[in-house]
Design a protein around this motif. Sequence first.
Motif, PDB file in Angstrom:
ATOM      1  N   ASP A  25       0.368  -1.617  -0.258  1.00  0.00           N
ATOM      2  CA  ASP A  25       0.077   0.498  -0.179  1.00  0.00           C
ATOM      3  C   ASP A  25       1.217   1.573   0.381  1.00  0.00           C
ATOM      4  N   LYS A  26       2.105   1.403   0.533  1.00  0.00           N
ATOM      5  CA  LYS A  26       2.928   2.272   0.678  1.00  0.00           C
ATOM      6  C   LYS A  26       3.218   2.368  -0.593  1.00  0.00           C
ATOM      7  N   ILE A  27       4.204   1.210  -1.386  1.00  0.00           N
ATOM      8  CA  ILE A  27       4.499   1.575  -2.597  1.00  0.00           C
ATOM      9  C   ILE A  27       3.522   2.197  -3.684  1.00  0.00           C
ATOM     10  N   LYS A  28       1.983   1.162  -3.304  1.00  0.00           N
ATOM     11  CA  LYS A  28       1.307   2.582  -4.410  1.00  0.00           C
ATOM     12  C   LYS A  28       1.043   3.774  -4.255  1.00  0.00           C
ATOM     13  N   GLU A  29       1.144   4.393  -2.876  1.00  0.00           N
ATOM     14  CA  GLU A  29       0.912   5.477  -2.490  1.00  0.00           C
ATOM     15  C   GLU A  29       2.120   6.630  -3.163  1.00  0.00           C
ATOM     16  N   GLU A  30       3.686   5.690  -3.187  1.00  0.00           N
ATOM     17  CA  GLU A  30       4.213   6.245  -4.090  1.00  0.00           C
ATOM     18  C   GLU A  30       4.525   6.515  -5.247  1.00  0.00           C
ATOM     19  N   ASN A  31       4.207   4.991  -5.806  1.00  0.00           N
ATOM     20  CA  ASN A  31       3.619   5.857  -7.455  1.00  0.00           C
ATOM     21  C   ASN A  31       2.490   7.051  -7.679  1.00  0.00           C
ATOM     22  N   LEU A  32       1.853   6.357  -6.876  1.00  0.00           N
ATOM     23  CA  LEU A  32       0.646   7.853  -7.199  1.00  0.00           C
ATOM     24  C   LEU A  32       1.490   9.084  -7.436  1.00  0.00           C
ATOM     25  N   GLU A  33       2.406   9.593  -6.532  1.00  0.00           N
ATOM     26  CA  GLU A  33       2.808  10.764  -6.629  1.00  0.00           C
ATOM     27  C   GLU A  33       3.458  11.016  -7.404  1.00  0.00           C
ATOM     28  N   ARG A  34       4.241   9.901  -7.769  1.00  0.00           N
ATOM     29  CA  ARG A  34       5.462   9.950  -8.874  1.00  0.00           C
ATOM     30  C   ARG A  34       4.564  10.164 -10.289  1.00  0.00           C
ATOM     31  N   LYS A  35       3.014   9.554 -10.151  1.00  0.00           N
ATOM     32  CA  LYS A  35       2.403  10.186 -11.636  1.00  0.00           C
ATOM     33  C   LYS A  35       1.928  11.536 -11.936  1.00  0.00           C
ATOM     34  N   ASN A  36       1.368  11.368 -10.231  1.00  0.00           N
ATOM     35  CA  ASN A  36       0.796  12.794 -10.096  1.00  0.00           C
ATOM     36  C   ASN A  36       1.797  13.899 -10.802  1.00  0.00           C
ATOM     37  N   ALA A  37       2.839  14.065  -9.929  1.00  0.00           N
ATOM     38  CA  ALA A  37       4.399  14.899 -10.573  1.00  0.00           C
ATOM     39  C   ALA A  37       4.690  14.529 -12.308  1.00  0.00           C
ATOM     40  N   ILE A  38       4.488  13.195 -12.393  1.00  0.00           N
ATOM     41  CA  ILE A  38       4.644  13.436 -14.576  1.00  0.00           C
ATOM     42  C   ILE A  38       3.194  14.271 -15.099  1.00  0.00           C
ATOM     43  N   ILE A  39       2.233  13.334 -14.530  1.00  0.00           N
ATOM     44  CA  ILE A  39       1.210  14.529 -15.053  1.00  0.00           C
ATOM     45  C   ILE A  39       1.312  15.888 -14.827  1.00  0.00           C
ATOM     46  N   ALA A  40       1.172  17.367 -14.099  1.00  0.00           N
ATOM     47  CA  ALA A  40       1.811  18.137 -13.994  1.00  0.00           C
ATOM     48  C   ALA A  40       3.188  18.643 -14.575  1.00  0.00           C
ATOM     49  N   GLU A  41       4.240  17.575 -15.062  1.00  0.00           N
ATOM     50  CA  GLU A  41       5.285  18.473 -15.922  1.00  0.00           C
ATOM     51  C   GLU A  41       4.636  17.771 -17.419  1.00  0.00           C
ATOM     52  N   ILE A  42       3.908  16.844 -17.522  1.00  0.00           N
ATOM     53  CA  ILE A  42       3.142  17.254 -18.953  1.00  0.00           C
ATOM     54  C   ILE A  42       1.870  18.248 -18.997  1.00  0.00           C
ATOM     55  N   THR A  43       1.310  18.589 -18.354  1.00  0.00           N
ATOM     56  CA  THR A  43       0.140  20.293 -18.475  1.00  0.00           C
ATOM     57  C   THR A  43       1.242  20.749 -18.641  1.00  0.00           C
ATOM     58  N   ALA A  44       2.944  21.627 -17.652  1.00  0.00           N
ATOM     59  CA  ALA A  44       3.595  22.541 -17.857  1.00  0.00           C
ATOM     60  C   ALA A  44       4.254  23.038 -19.141  1.00  0.00           C
ATOM     61  N   LEU A  45       4.237  21.127 -19.626  1.00  0.00           N
ATOM     62  CA  LEU A  45       4.771  21.239 -21.339  1.00  0.00           C
ATOM     63  C   LEU A  45       3.095  21.524 -22.305  1.00  0.00           C
ATOM     64  N   SER A  46       2.655  21.332 -21.758  1.00  0.00           N
ATOM     65  CA  SER A  46       1.682  21.804 -23.395  1.00  0.00           C
ATOM     66  C   SER A  46       1.129  22.349 -23.106  1.00  0.00           C
ATOM     67  N   GLU A  47       1.249  23.374 -22.118  1.00  0.00           N
ATOM     68  CA  GLU A  47       0.958  25.305 -21.917  1.00  0.00           C
ATOM     69  C   GLU A  47       1.622  26.517 -22.198  1.00  0.00           C
ATOM     70  N   HIS A  48       3.341  25.117 -23.226  1.00  0.00           N
ATOM     71  CA  HIS A  48       4.073  26.313 -23.921  1.00  0.00           C
ATOM     72  C   HIS A  48       4.906  25.623 -25.031  1.00  0.00           C
ATOM     73  N   ILE A  49       3.837  25.262 -25.181  1.00  0.00           N
ATOM     74  CA  ILE A  49       4.238  24.310 -26.663  1.00  0.00           C
ATOM     75  C   ILE A  49       5.476  25.570 -28.074  1.00  0.00           C
ATOM     76  N   SER A  50       6.941  24.934 -28.434  1.00  0.00           N
ATOM     77  CA  SER A  50       7.284  25.987 -28.965  1.00  0.00           C
ATOM     78  C   SER A  50       6.540  26.293 -30.577  1.00  0.00           C
ATOM     79  N   SER A  51       7.494  27.538 -31.140  1.00  0.00           N
ATOM     80  CA  SER A  51       7.108  27.705 -32.271  1.00  0.00           C
ATOM     81  C   SER A  51       7.753  27.203 -33.178  1.00  0.00           C
ATOM     82  N   ASN A  52       8.792  26.517 -32.732  1.00  0.00           N
ATOM     83  CA  ASN A  52       9.976  25.828 -34.092  1.00  0.00           C
ATOM     84  C   ASN A  52      10.409  24.083 -34.009  1.00  0.00           C
ATOM     85  N   HIS A  53      10.036  24.356 -35.619  1.00  0.00           N
ATOM     86  CA  HIS A  53       9.869  22.578 -35.361  1.00  0.00           C
ATOM     87  C   HIS A  53      11.050  21.914 -34.934  1.00  0.00           C
ATOM     88  N   GLY A  54      11.663  22.050 -34.690  1.00  0.00           N
ATOM     89  CA  GLY A  54      13.205  21.742 -34.020  1.00  0.00           C
ATOM     90  C   GLY A  54      12.927  21.463 -32.731  1.00  0.00           C
TER      91      GLY A  54
END
Length: 672
Positions: free
Chosen positions: A330-359
Motif C-alpha cells: 500500500d505504501k508503494i502504491k502511494e509512492e507510485n501515485l505521487e510519482r505519476k501525479n508529478a509526471i502529469i504536472a510535467e506534461i501539463t506544463a509542457l502543453s502550456e509552453h508549446i514551441s513555435s519552432n519545429h526542431g
Amino acid sequence: MSEDKEQPLQENSIEEKTVTETTENVGEETVNSSEESTTLQTETASVATDSAEEPNVMNEIDDSNAEDAEDTDTEKRHEIPMPDYHEMSMENLVGELQRLVKNEKIQAIRKHVDTIKDEFNQKFEHFLEEKKEEFIANGGNEIDFRYNSVDKQQFNEVYSEYRDKRNQYYKSLEKSHKENLAYRLDLIEQLKALVNVEEDINTTYNNFKDIQAKWRHAGPIPRADYNNVWKTYHHHIEIFYDFLNINRDLRDLDFKHNLEEKVKIVARAEELSKEPDLNRAFRELQVLHKIWKEDLGPVGKEHREEIWDRFSAATKTIHERRQDYFKNLDKIKEENLERKNAIIAEITALSEHISSNHGTLQKQIKKLEELRESFFKGGQVPQKQNSKTWNSFKTAVRAFNQNKNAFYKNLKKEQQENLDKKRALLDIAVSLKDSEDFDATTSEMKRIQGQWKKIGHVPRKYSDQLWKDFKTACNHYFDRLNALKSDAFKEEEANFKLKDEFIDRLKSFELSGDKAKDLEAIKKFSEEWKTYGRVPFKKKNINQKFDKIIDALYQKCGVSKQESELLKYGNKIQQLSDTDNQERAIQNERTFIRKKIDESKDEIRQLENNLQFFSNASESNPLVQDVIKRVNQHKESLAAWKAKLKKLNILKNNILKEEENVADTEEPEAED
C-alpha cells in the motif's frame, strides 16, 4: 446404528458423537478405548482452539482450499508467471494473450486474461483519443471519425476464442464435478460400513486403506459441497480409528506414519517461513494445510500438541510476513501515485509552453513520449485513485496534442509549397542525369543541390522517397563524371586509339560503284569494328562517328537509315544462325530486344512528361531543345529495335520450317 447417527455431522458435534457411536458399535470390546477416544477429542479440540487464535489466516487458507477443490490445476495456475502487463504495448499484450490461450490450460489463466484485458482497454482508449485529436486537427468532423485498429481486431478475436474455450471447459467441468461428488459420497458409505462388517481386522484395515487411496484420487467436486463432504468423511475416519483400538498394532503403525508425514510438513512450513517469495510461500502453505487436513490422520497423544504448535507457529510467521508485505505494498502504491501525479504536472506544463519552432517542438514531443513511458512504467496506484489518475493523465496528454496539432496545421501549407519546389528540382536532376554535356550540366547539378538544401521541410510521407529519388539522380550523374577521371580505363584508351586509326582508314575508303561489292566491303568494316573493345565514356561519341560514316556510305549506296540498321544487324543474325544452340541464343536475343523496346518506350514517356513541366518555357530554351532532341532519338531507336525484332522472328520461323521439312523427309521406322 440408528439412521440419524449416520447423517453428516456439524463441526461442533464431532467429538461428542464419536464416543457414543463407537461404544454402540463395538460393545464390550471398546472398554479400553476410552483413553484413545478422549485423546482424539483432545487433538480435535486443540486444532479448533489453535485455529481460533489465528482465525484470519486459517479461514483464508480454508476458503482457498475450498475454492481449489474445484480446480485440479491450481498448482499449474500459480506457476504461470504474472508479468507487468502495465508496461506492455497493445501489440505485446495481444501476443501475450495469444500465447496464454494457445499454450496454457484455459482454467489456469483467468487472472492473467482479466489483467491483460483491463490494460489493453486502457491503452486502446488512450490511443483512440489521440487518433481522434489528430483527425480533428487535420480538418475532420468528430462525428465522422472512424478508426480500424489491427491490434483491437486481433485482441477481440483471441479474447473470443478464450471465452469459447472457457465456456466449453466449465460446461464439461460441471458434469465431472457432479460425478465426482456422487463417487465420494459412495466412498463415505463404504467407510461407514467398515465398522459393521464381521471379518478379519487386517482385511478391514486394508479395505480402509483402499478407500483412503480412492478418496485421494477421486477428483474435484463443487465448492459448495466441499466442506460438508470433507467433515463427513473426516468424522467417519475418526470413528474407524476408534474402532481400530481393538488392534493397537495397526493403529500404532498409522500413528507412526502420520507423525512422520506431519513432521515433514512442519519442517517444510518452517522452511517456507523464510521463503523470500511470500506469494509462493503462502500458496504452498495452503497445500500443506490441505494435506494435513485431508490426507493424514491423528498421531500419538504424546506428540499431538507439540507437532500442531510447531505447524501453527510456522503458519503464523508466514501470515505476519504476508500482512507486512501488503502493508508495504500500500505504501508503494502511494509512492507510485505521487510519482505519476508529478509526471502529469510535467506534461501539463509542457502543453502550456508549446514551441513555435519545429526542431524544438520535436524535442518536446520526444520528451512527452518519455513522460508517457514513465507513466506507464510507474506501477500500480491505490484502487480508489486509479480512475482519477488515468483521467488526469489523458487530459494532460490531450491538451499537448491539441496545441501541437494547431502548430502543424499552420505548418502544413508551408510544407506543401516546399514539396512543389523540391519536385521541380527533382525533375531537372532526372532530365540531366544522363547528359553528355558535362561542363554545363555539372554546374547546373551543383546549383540545384544548393537550392535543395535551402528549401525547408516537406510532408513526412513524401520526404524520404523524394530525397532518395533526388540523391539517386545526382549520384548517377556524378558517378558517370567520376568514371571519366579514373585511371581504370587505360584499356579503353587503347581501344579508342585503335578505333580512331580505324576511322581515319574508313574515311579514306572510296566506293567502287558496284553496289553489291561496296555493301560487302561496308559489312566487313562493321565486322572489324566490333572486334575492338569499349572506349572511355567521355569518348564514346567515336561510335557515333563510325555510325555516321557507315550510314553515309550506305546512303551513297542508296540504302535508307533503317535499312542500314538492319543490314548492320544482319551480322548478328548470321552469328545466331551459326551458333550451336540456336534456340537458346535466339530466345536470349529476343529478350534483349524486348527489353530495349520497353526501355525506349519508358524513356519516351518520361521525357514527354518532363516536357509538361516546361510548358511555359520557350522552345529555344536549351533544356527544352535537349529533351525534344532526345525524344526523337529514342523514337528512331524504338523503330529500329522493332525492325530488328521482326527480322529475328523471320529467322525463327525459317528455322522452324527447316526443322519441319527435315522431319517430313525422314523415313519411318520399319515395322516388325
